[in-house]
Scaffold this motif. Sequence first.
Motif, PDB file in Angstrom:
ATOM      1  N   CYS A 161       0.812  -1.265   0.002  1.00  0.00           N
ATOM      2  CA  CYS A 161      -0.030  -0.080   0.065  1.00  0.00           C
ATOM      3  C   CYS A 161       0.807   1.220   0.150  1.00  0.00           C
ATOM      4  O   CYS A 161       0.447   2.280  -0.375  1.00  0.00           O
ATOM      5  CB  CYS A 161      -0.958  -0.259   1.401  1.00  0.00           C
ATOM      6  N   CYS A 162       2.061   1.195   0.761  1.00  0.00           N
ATOM      7  CA  CYS A 162       3.036   2.501   0.520  1.00  0.00           C
ATOM      8  C   CYS A 162       3.347   2.610  -0.825  1.00  0.00           C
ATOM      9  O   CYS A 162       4.174   3.722  -1.029  1.00  0.00           O
ATOM     10  CB  CYS A 162       4.468   2.105   1.371  1.00  0.00           C
ATOM     11  N   LEU A 163       3.199   1.885  -1.800  1.00  0.00           N
ATOM     12  CA  LEU A 163       3.434   2.235  -3.321  1.00  0.00           C
ATOM     13  C   LEU A 163       2.523   3.125  -3.890  1.00  0.00           C
ATOM     14  O   LEU A 163       2.706   3.652  -4.967  1.00  0.00           O
ATOM     15  CB  LEU A 163       3.504   0.871  -4.201  1.00  0.00           C
ATOM     16  N   PHE A 164       1.069   3.606  -3.250  1.00  0.00           N
ATOM     17  CA  PHE A 164       0.404   4.437  -3.698  1.00  0.00           C
ATOM     18  C   PHE A 164       1.267   5.776  -3.822  1.00  0.00           C
ATOM     19  O   PHE A 164       1.475   6.239  -3.113  1.00  0.00           O
ATOM     20  CB  PHE A 164      -0.734   4.681  -2.769  1.00  0.00           C
ATOM     21  N   PRO A 165       0.892   6.251  -5.011  1.00  0.00           N
ATOM     22  CA  PRO A 165       1.539   7.815  -5.186  1.00  0.00           C
ATOM     23  C   PRO A 165       0.759   8.653  -4.217  1.00  0.00           C
ATOM     24  O   PRO A 165      -0.417   8.814  -3.988  1.00  0.00           O
ATOM     25  CB  PRO A 165       1.053   8.353  -6.647  1.00  0.00           C
ATOM     26  N   GLY A 166       1.518   9.245  -3.371  1.00  0.00           N
ATOM     27  CA  GLY A 166       1.056  10.416  -2.657  1.00  0.00           C
ATOM     28  C   GLY A 166       0.960   9.733  -0.810  1.00  0.00           C
ATOM     29  O   GLY A 166       1.009  10.785   0.072  1.00  0.00           O
ATOM     30  N   PHE A 167       1.247   8.406  -1.031  1.00  0.00           N
ATOM     31  CA  PHE A 167       1.203   8.130   0.460  1.00  0.00           C
ATOM     32  C   PHE A 167       2.194   8.508   1.355  1.00  0.00           C
ATOM     33  O   PHE A 167       1.948   9.100   2.509  1.00  0.00           O
ATOM     34  CB  PHE A 167       1.400   6.385   0.551  1.00  0.00           C
ATOM     35  N   LEU A 168       3.457   8.652   0.854  1.00  0.00           N
ATOM     36  CA  LEU A 168       4.519   9.133   1.683  1.00  0.00           C
ATOM     37  C   LEU A 168       4.293  10.693   2.118  1.00  0.00           C
ATOM     38  O   LEU A 168       4.574  11.057   3.247  1.00  0.00           O
ATOM     39  CB  LEU A 168       5.970   8.998   0.963  1.00  0.00           C
ATOM     40  N   GLU A 169       4.079  11.532   1.220  1.00  0.00           N
ATOM     41  CA  GLU A 169       3.737  12.699   1.352  1.00  0.00           C
ATOM     42  C   GLU A 169       2.576  13.047   2.412  1.00  0.00           C
ATOM     43  O   GLU A 169       2.558  13.965   3.050  1.00  0.00           O
ATOM     44  CB  GLU A 169       3.482  13.541   0.060  1.00  0.00           C
TER      45      GLU A 169
END
Length: 414
Positions: free
Chosen positions: A336-344
């Motif tokens: 799920c951490c691969l979703f664009p925007g997750f980290l931000e």
Amino acid sequence: MPKNKADIAKSSSSSSADTVILDLGSYNAKLGLASNEAPKVLPNCIFKAKSEKKRQFISSQLSECKDQHQLFHMYPFSNGILTTWELEERILDYFFSDEVLNVNPKDCNLIVTEPCFNFQSIKRLFTEAVFEEYEFESAFICPPAYLSSQLFRTQNPLEPTCLVVDSGHSATHIVPVIEGAIAWHGVIRVPVGGKVITNHLKQRITFQQISVNEETQVINQIKELACFISTDLKADFRLAGDELSPLTRSCGLPDYVHHFDGYMRAVEETFERPADHEQLIRLTADRFVAPEILFRPSIIGDVRMGVAEAVADSIRRFSQETQLYLFRNIVLTGGCCLFPGFLERLKQEVGPEVPEFGEVEVIRLGDPLTTAWFGGKALAENTAFFEKMRVTRAEYQEKGESACEGKFVRPNCK
């Protein structure tokens, strides 16, 4: 079909120096030898297909199924916990066979992951199988978050403390690792992962467009291609309201002639008419509303904490000095951490919780999907440390389950 355990032992040519690293996720397994540059990523699942009722497909054997319409999935994991050992054992037989790893367990060490909070009965079966059925030379069992922390420590030797956010298929675990040891009182399980997002997306598409209730595999593929985590919900909802919204994407269902998987059209082809063979669905707001469940489980009626709240709650359980280390070393792992925007988005929401003079830093160590596996590789390569952590088959035969206490990383171990 995979060979039985006796055949596995006979058909291998691996040496006693080999270490098998096996990160068993509830959706995918990441596996390989420590000497490999990267792992294989294979389904941790057994499939039944409507088109071939007499055969079951184990993991990557699914590629041999010509028509994958209306697949039935049999997962050993449920809600992030290994619940059906018999299914996992069949999959492991396949992984160790000459079709995949081609190893002789008797000549190998094993580093393998298990869920943070698994049933004691399953843990016992798991340990017994490792030493009594497969007869590995030695083994080390731990949660995937622990291996991810090992990779972090290898790359950041001056930072012994981190917080691992392991967001996978069935659940998300927040795991603080203090001075190299999991602080179990700070571990939080958020019962939301990729499976919930896929199911929600299926329901929305079925309600708004066409019935896809039996196309879990396809919608999961489309989710991975099209969905993202919003870092500005108000702005994205405004954009989604436009008739020709720049957020809209056209996704196609497989026809098993031209396309064998779910796919997403190029952006410039979004609003073009479908070809004769195409069955398209269009996603706009659902692209970010479905994965928003990770941060707001209330979307599906769950009143429990989202990922960002759980991170803050976990860190607040420690002294202020330790909090500063945890806030600045948040490590992402899991699909799920691969979703664009997750980290931000995580950094954005956790930031206000940081104590005065502190900072928040969210880190990816390469591909979040394989972080734990590479952590296992780093552990295997640290020979002196691995020697202390592993349990040999001889030790297990002499002491039984007690040989694992204090070595395997489990809630009842320190």
